[in-house]
Design an enzyme around this catalytic site. Sequence first.
Site, short mmCIF file in Angstrom:
data_model
loop_
_atom_site.label_atom_id
_atom_site.label_comp_id
_atom_site.label_asym_id
_atom_site.label_seq_id
_atom_site.Cartn_x
_atom_site.Cartn_y
_atom_site.Cartn_z
NE ARG A 99 -3.56 0.34 2.90
CZ ARG A 99 -4.18 0.13 4.06
NH1 ARG A 99 -3.77 0.74 5.15
NH2 ARG A 99 -5.19 -0.71 4.13
NE ARG A 106 -2.18 6.66 -7.58
CZ ARG A 106 -2.49 7.94 -7.53
NH1 ARG A 106 -1.64 8.85 -7.98
NH2 ARG A 106 -3.65 8.32 -7.02
CG ASN A 138 -1.92 2.73 -7.60
OD1 ASN A 138 -2.13 2.89 -8.80
ND2 ASN A 138 -2.70 3.23 -6.66
NE ARG A 169 -9.73 10.39 -6.38
CZ ARG A 169 -8.75 9.51 -6.18
NH1 ARG A 169 -7.78 9.36 -7.07
NH2 ARG A 169 -8.73 8.77 -5.08
CG HIS A 193 -4.29 5.85 -11.47
ND1 HIS A 193 -5.27 6.74 -11.14
CD2 HIS A 193 -4.03 5.13 -10.34
CE1 HIS A 193 -5.60 6.55 -9.85
NE2 HIS A 193 -4.85 5.59 -9.36
#
Length: 332
Positions: A99, A106, A138, A169, A193
């Site tokens: 994470r 990322r 990611n 978003r 991304h």
Amino acid sequence: MGTVKDQLILNVLKEEQTPHNKITVVGVGAVGMACAISILMKDLADELALVDVIEDKLKGEMMDLQHGSLFLKTPKIVSSKDYAVTANSKLVVITAGARQQEGESRLNLVQRNVNIFKFIIPNIVKYSPNCKLLVVSNPVDILTYVAWKLSGFPKNRVIGSGCNLDSARFRYLMGEKLGIHSSSCHGWILGEHGDSSVPVWSGVNVAGVSLKSLHPALGTDSDSEQWKDVHKQVVESAYEVIKLKGYTSWAIGLSVADLAESIMKNLRRVHPISTMIKGLYGINEDVFLSVPCILGQNGISDVVKVTLTTEEESRLKQSADTLWGIQKELQF
């Protein structure tokens, strides 16, 4: 006297219990479970399988969902660390991996997650050789490439969640600025991304009315209304949410369920998702980036050719170069 079941029910057919619309979610962290509940609440599957390496957490999450069965229409929810449980999946959503920490890019996660994928992907392929892979972990664009390489699947069946969330978003923030629901605010974010994503200002519109035609400075540095900040907020939003609550989950879960719906119901809707874009926009490497793709039962069947400005195209190319720079160093 037989059992209660025998007294109650007369069986008239011996059935073969193979699922027809099975979805697997790999990784039951915050993102995986947000994907799971969002998929369950959209009634997309007749079976949901969960896989993770932490067995207690996995069993607990499965039981918690099973206890809600009365309120759902997915009759079978299963889990195991053994990938046999995923057999015959139509769609496999991969959320497993390290994470992002507060302030971490990322792209920084990459080698840790490649090593995790080396175990996951072959197991998925073994039990569901005809599935679609939806990569969420990611850095999603690079890991979609990794999943494609490791799986040997054709590129239409390996999909990255990509900029589907970034675009959502963007449309939310645009809606807030204009006082209009985000579903009526149209705008696309393409490319990576993450930090080098590209907003396509020329296509931003409400009811077909181009905002750029009303306000030519839209998205430029000389814009008195600072629309550029809307994209800046999109880029920074994940970092802000991570800083505030430790991770992001709900929006990505809803975004993934939206993609799953297009696949499972063969909707052929257009989404900004990560696909192999070699040959487009002067990109000559095996790079995965988000472009508008038609998504249905076979995964990505077509790509929409977006007209980009010279600047937008060079930013996309820059994105591709950044990603390729990292990809070519990866140890498989």
